[in-house]
Scaffold this motif. Structure first.
Motif, PDB file in Angstrom:
ATOM      1  N   LYS A 204       7.436  14.448  10.306  1.00  0.00           N
ATOM      2  CA  LYS A 204       7.707  13.704  11.533  1.00  0.00           C
ATOM      3  C   LYS A 204       8.089  12.264  11.214  1.00  0.00           C
ATOM      4  O   LYS A 204       9.047  11.718  11.776  1.00  0.00           O
TER       5      LYS A 204
ATOM      6  N   SER B  99      11.567  12.188   9.886  1.00  0.00           N
ATOM      7  CA  SER B  99      12.551  12.295  10.955  1.00  0.00           C
ATOM      8  C   SER B  99      12.743  10.968  11.657  1.00  0.00           C
ATOM      9  O   SER B  99      13.876  10.542  11.925  1.00  0.00           O
TER      10      SER B  99
ATOM     11  N   PHE C 289      12.848  19.424  11.959  1.00  0.00           N
ATOM     12  CA  PHE C 289      12.574  18.408  12.965  1.00  0.00           C
ATOM     13  C   PHE C 289      13.902  17.876  13.481  1.00  0.00           C
ATOM     14  O   PHE C 289      14.863  17.731  12.719  1.00  0.00           O
TER      15      PHE C 289
ATOM     16  N   GLU D 185      -1.815  15.487  13.812  1.00  0.00           N
ATOM     17  CA  GLU D 185      -0.479  15.970  13.481  1.00  0.00           C
ATOM     18  C   GLU D 185      -0.435  16.397  12.012  1.00  0.00           C
ATOM     19  O   GLU D 185      -0.101  15.596  11.139  1.00  0.00           O
TER      20      GLU D 185
END
Length: 431
Positions: free
Chosen positions: A400, A403, A420, A394
């Protein structure tokens, strides 16, 4: 193009040889909201003259894709993607200070001036995104001249012989002990070679500065040459660089740190990666263990090392590792606590199996309590989170995690139309 006539959003990134909009603040910066506390992992970290907007770094990862030690367009794309996605520090893979120090024939190198320009191309791009770049200098020692993983899976052997571009007859080590059965026996380095070796580190560090890197990491882990000198199992010399005395086995590392520090700017951070233990205590003989690594940490903290990057293992195929998600983070935490008790201010980096938001948060989180015996509260285990394989899975790991922790972060201007999705903030122990 006249910069002054451009709107702010179109102002070019400064100091790079191409146009890209200035990312100000850079991607990965937490957008502060007084009503929502920001976890430590998304707060800035200053190391000498360098400030990172969050606590993530891309750990050095060998890609076996260089051409005679020169980085290629692959590295530009591979390393550049992390800067785009908000990682404030990307460390270029293990880069050999001499030709025979490469792990494979396709490893990165910095033993000659022609290798500067390809690195500069990478640093220019990463800087264009407002991010920082480091480089890990290294020598593979007796583990050099091996094949890239996909080659030895195909050929069924690991040693890169001469016909495959290797140098099995020119391996260096503190003592002539092969890595494992079927591997070539390295040559014990002479005192003259050791002196030249230290100069090679100094020259490579000078080239790295010319290539525009923001920091240097010395690779003293994973069974490569410096680990081999540090371990009493692999270092059986009888001169001032070896044997059981700790002062002898650490001598080369000290000389290299001193040499590198002497040619880099005072404001430039210096990192050191170590294997905190070689996981060989089951043999019942002296080995490089956590106790010795605490002594190393105390020593190098006074030599100009700013952050200790704590890994483990890799020096012996007979190692026995007790694997669990925090098995390396716990080593980092113990060394950090040892340094705090000694009053040392060197920072600690943690690595290994950091694959989710809760763990990334937990590694560096502190509730601010005084760190003394008997004090209750959350203590940080490290100061910086170094991630490797999860970034391969990733590249967008940083936004991410943000988020999932409920933290709003800046995205690159060109990607801002694709934020996101907002998620409920992760509470401790609930992911």
């Amino acid at each position: 193009m006249t910069v002054s006539k451009l709107p702010t959003a179109s102002a070019p990134a400064p100091g790079v040889p191409f146009y890209t909009p200035a990312q100000d603040p850079p991607a990965g910066t937490a957008l502060m909201n007084d009503a929502t506390p920001v976890p430590t992992v998304f707060t800035p970290l200053t190391i000498r003259g360098l400030t990172l907007q969050n606590r993530f770094a891309v750990s050095p990862m060998c890609m076996y894709s260089a051409s005679n030690g020169h980085l290629t367009d692959f590295h530009l794309v591979h390393l550049g993607q992390y800067a785009l996605h908000g990682t404030p520090l990307t460390i270029i893979e293990a880069t050999a200070v001499t030709p025979n120090g490469r792990i494979s024939p396709e490893d990165s190198g910095l033993w000659q001036d022609s290798q500067i320009a390809p690195i500069k191309r990478v640093t220019d791009f990463i800087h264009s995104q407002g991010q920082k770049v480091g480089i890990q200098l290294a020598h593979a020692g007796r583990k050099a001249s091996t094949l890239a993983p996909w080659h030895y899976r195909t050929l069924g052997k690991e040693v890169a012989t001469e016909e495959l571009g290797g140098w099995p007859d020119d391996l260096w080590a503190p003592s002539p002990i092969p890595w494992a059965e079927g591997f070539p026996t390295p040559k014990e380095m002479t005192l003259e070679q050791i002196r030249g070796f230290v100069r090679s580190w100094k020259d490579a560090a000078r080239r790295a500065v010319e290539a525009g890197v923001d920091l240097i990491e010395i690779h003293g882990a994973h069974g490569y040459l410096l680990t081999e000198f540090l371990s009493p199992i692999t270092n059986q010399r009888t001169d001032q660089y070896g044997g059981l005395p700790f002062e002898n086995r650490v001598r080369l590392l000290v000389e290299i740190i001193t040499a590198v520090r002497s040619v880099i700017p005072e404001s430039m951070p210096l990192f050191l990666r170590i294997s905190a233990t070689e996981w060989m205590s089951h043999l019942g003989q002296p080995s490089l263990d956590l106790g010795e690594s605490k002594k190393i940490a105390s020593l190098v903290a006074d030599l100009g090392v700013d952050l200790l990057d704590v890994s483990s293992g890799g020096n012996n195929p007979a190692q026995k590792i007790e694997v669990h998600p925090y098995y390396q983070v716990d080593l980092a935490s113990e060394i950090r606590e040892h340094l705090r008790k000694e009053g040392k201010k060197m920072l600690i980096g943690a690595v290994g199996m950091i694959t989710n938001a809760e763990m990334a948060k937990d590694v560096v989180e502190s509730d601010g309590t005084v760190e003394v015996d008997g004090e209750h509260g959350t203590k940080a285990k490290a100061d910086l989170v170094l991630v490797a394989r999860q970034f391969l899975r990733e590249p967008e790991f940083v936004p991410k995690v943000a988020s999932e922790l409920g933290v709003a972060v800046r995205l690159p201007l060109q990607y801002s139309r694709a934020p996101f999705p907002k998620k409920k903030k992760v509470e401790q122990g609930k992911l």
